[in-house]
Design a protein around this motif. Structure first.
Motif, PDB file in Angstrom:
ATOM      1  N   TRP B 202       1.311  -1.440  -0.124  1.00 28.83           N
ATOM      2  CA  TRP B 202       0.025   0.241   0.237  1.00 28.83           C
ATOM      3  C   TRP B 202       1.158   0.996   0.197  1.00 28.83           C
ATOM      4  N   LEU B 213      -2.538  -0.580  -9.111  1.00 32.75           N
ATOM      5  CA  LEU B 213      -3.872  -1.138  -9.352  1.00 32.75           C
ATOM      6  C   LEU B 213      -3.692  -0.949 -10.818  1.00 32.75           C
ATOM      7  N   PHE B 216      -2.744  -4.082 -12.425  1.00 33.21           N
ATOM      8  CA  PHE B 216      -3.362  -5.590 -12.042  1.00 33.21           C
ATOM      9  C   PHE B 216      -4.873  -5.758 -12.936  1.00 33.21           C
ATOM     10  N   ALA B 221      -6.622 -12.031 -17.048  1.00 36.35           N
ATOM     11  CA  ALA B 221      -6.956 -13.497 -16.435  1.00 36.35           C
ATOM     12  C   ALA B 221      -8.705 -13.227 -16.341  1.00 36.35           C
ATOM     13  N   LYS B 224      -8.490 -13.375 -11.505  1.00 40.98           N
ATOM     14  CA  LYS B 224      -7.368 -12.932 -10.980  1.00 40.98           C
ATOM     15  C   LYS B 224      -7.502 -12.340  -9.033  1.00 40.98           C
ATOM     16  N   ARG B 225      -6.365 -12.381  -8.684  1.00 41.43           N
ATOM     17  CA  ARG B 225      -6.818 -11.663  -7.184  1.00 41.43           C
ATOM     18  C   ARG B 225      -6.008 -10.493  -6.995  1.00 41.43           C
ATOM     19  N   LEU B 226      -6.552 -10.070  -6.139  1.00 41.22           N
ATOM     20  CA  LEU B 226      -4.955  -8.662  -6.205  1.00 41.22           C
ATOM     21  C   LEU B 226      -5.485  -8.815  -3.895  1.00 41.22           C
ATOM     22  N   VAL B 227      -4.129  -8.567  -3.584  1.00 39.82           N
ATOM     23  CA  VAL B 227      -3.804  -9.060  -2.207  1.00 39.82           C
ATOM     24  C   VAL B 227      -2.424  -7.416  -1.821  1.00 39.82           C
ATOM     25  N   ALA B 228      -3.861  -6.843  -1.016  1.00 41.64           N
ATOM     26  CA  ALA B 228      -2.298  -5.557  -0.742  1.00 41.64           C
ATOM     27  C   ALA B 228      -2.059  -5.354   0.933  1.00 41.64           C
ATOM     28  N   ASN B 229      -0.607  -5.194   1.075  1.00 39.61           N
ATOM     29  CA  ASN B 229      -0.710  -4.986   3.216  1.00 39.61           C
ATOM     30  C   ASN B 229      -0.052  -3.657   2.991  1.00 39.61           C
ATOM     31  N   LEU B 230      -0.705  -2.847   3.971  1.00 40.20           N
ATOM     32  CA  LEU B 230       0.260  -2.140   4.381  1.00 40.20           C
ATOM     33  C   LEU B 230       1.841  -2.019   4.508  1.00 40.20           C
TER      34      LEU B 230
END
Lengths: 256, 256
Positions: B202, B213, B216, B221, B224-230
């Motif tokens: 992030w 973003l 992505f 695809a 599709k999966r977005l995995v966002a971390n601080l």
């Protein structure tokens, strides 16, 4: 004169079953005169305190929603946790017309959402009374507590997480900074200060992606994770449920 | 006159160790006259074909990067998969100065990234030759193949995934539609048509969140999966690595 004893805060009533090692019990709880209907899941023969996860269901459904049962059973079977769900406003066994789910329930919720500024406060109070009651059970006790709730489970659960310091980790999402209670959600988001995993559906037809990203951004959690998947509001992939469960389990240590 | 046999496409050379059930072997491979240095991880005593994951390391590091080893070991130990990594351009054993990691390597990469439009094509060719060579090994074989690469692993790996139909699932991220090879990345993103899990930090100080973003969003695809971390570019939480490994494993079926 006789002293009337206070009614017990949580009483088991109705369903009491064991399936695949999961003990499932209906309960009722009195909160400010409301009779709150809930379900508790614990490992068969559980003794002693353990982590607890409160599960908020989605609109037009109930505490028996498919994914509520899936999450609860996995928490109990894989980790030995306790899990509990209560019916939301105008949902499930709070209804007197026996209509369990579907468009009629959704319309009733939409009406309550628009008309009743106290809906959120009432649900938060019901959850907190439920947490009080559950922690008095010897097989639950005063262990660490998480919250899991998507869509309506976030509309009503984010304010709970913001208000309840006993909740130390949460899974939220399928919701944005939008809707009739937008002001409440936006005001409470910065008060969410525990680790959060937040789900977004990229093509959510109910809550626009941008509003969901905005809500995620406004959480003041020290650790927060956004998990966004392609697809519509209800198309959360099954393995994402597993990842949410793992996220909670790793952050809810077994109490001494 | 004698016929000179072609040099073998993949030869084991150097390190050959077994630790906690993981057989780790250095290899070399000839691709268009380049000697490509790699590492292969397989279960101890592995026989027969199995899923394979190619792992692309990050800039200023090498095929021995900490998280490359973590991902490889978990894939081998938990799932019995094979995993392989090769050094990126001007990295690891491709260098002749013996400098394994650090700012000097990063500067060299930045230079190559800016100056050499063929850097991406060369790395894609090296990966494809490596995949050819690995699939000839009886303990790897022609099983389903995934790709895992973040940051530089995506800069060079996204074009690989776009070009290589044998790769059927990918973990990408810590990268956006930006940088000297922006045009290539943006052109290749819609050609990524396998399931993708995409990581975002992030507060990424190298590649702005918005560009990540955007990248992505432009992947084509079906899942599709977005995995966002601080947190900053390098602050990916450890349990996210586990989730990426699970994502791959669930989508790489064991071959018959």
């Amino acid at each position: 004169m006789t002293t009337v004893p206070p009614s017990p805060p949580l009483r088991f009533t109705g369903e009491d079953t064991v399936r695949e090692g999961v003990h499932s019990r209906e309960f009722r709880l009195d909160a400010d005169g409301r009779s709150v209907p809930g379900l508790l899941w614990t490992p068969e023969g559980a003794h002693g305190r353990r982590p607890l996860v409160l599960i908020g269901h989605g609109a037009s459904n109930s505490k028996r929603q498919d994914y509520v049962l899936v999450v609860a059973h996995r928490l109990v079977r894989r980790y030995g946790f306790a899990a509990a769900a209560i019916d939301g406003p105008v949902h499930g066994d709070r209804r007197t017309d026996g209509v369990g789910s579907g468009p009629q329930v959704f319309l009733g919720f939409a009406q309550a959402w628009m008309d009743d500024p106290a809906m959120t406060d009432t649900m938060v109070a019901d959850w907190r009374a439920t947490l009080d009651g559950l922690r008095e059970l010897p097989e639950v006790g005063e262990g660490p507590t998480g919250f899991w709730g998507l869509s309506m489970g976030t509309i009503l659960g984010l304010p709970l997480v913001a208000a309840e310091p006993r909740i130390t980790v949460a899974v939220l999402g399928l919701m944005g900074s939008t809707g009739p209670t937008r002001e409440r959600i936006v005001a409470d988001a910065p008060r969410v200060t525990c680790p959060v995993l937040f789900l977004v559906q990229w093509d959510d037809e109910l809550f626009p992606r941008e509003s969901a990203l905005e809500l995620f951004a406004s959480l003041d959690a020290p650790e927060k994770r956004l998990v966004a998947n392609l697809g519509s509001h209800a198309a959360v992939p099954d393995d994402v449920f597993d990842d949410t469960i793992g996220f909670l389990a790793r952050r809810l240590p077994w109490p001494d």
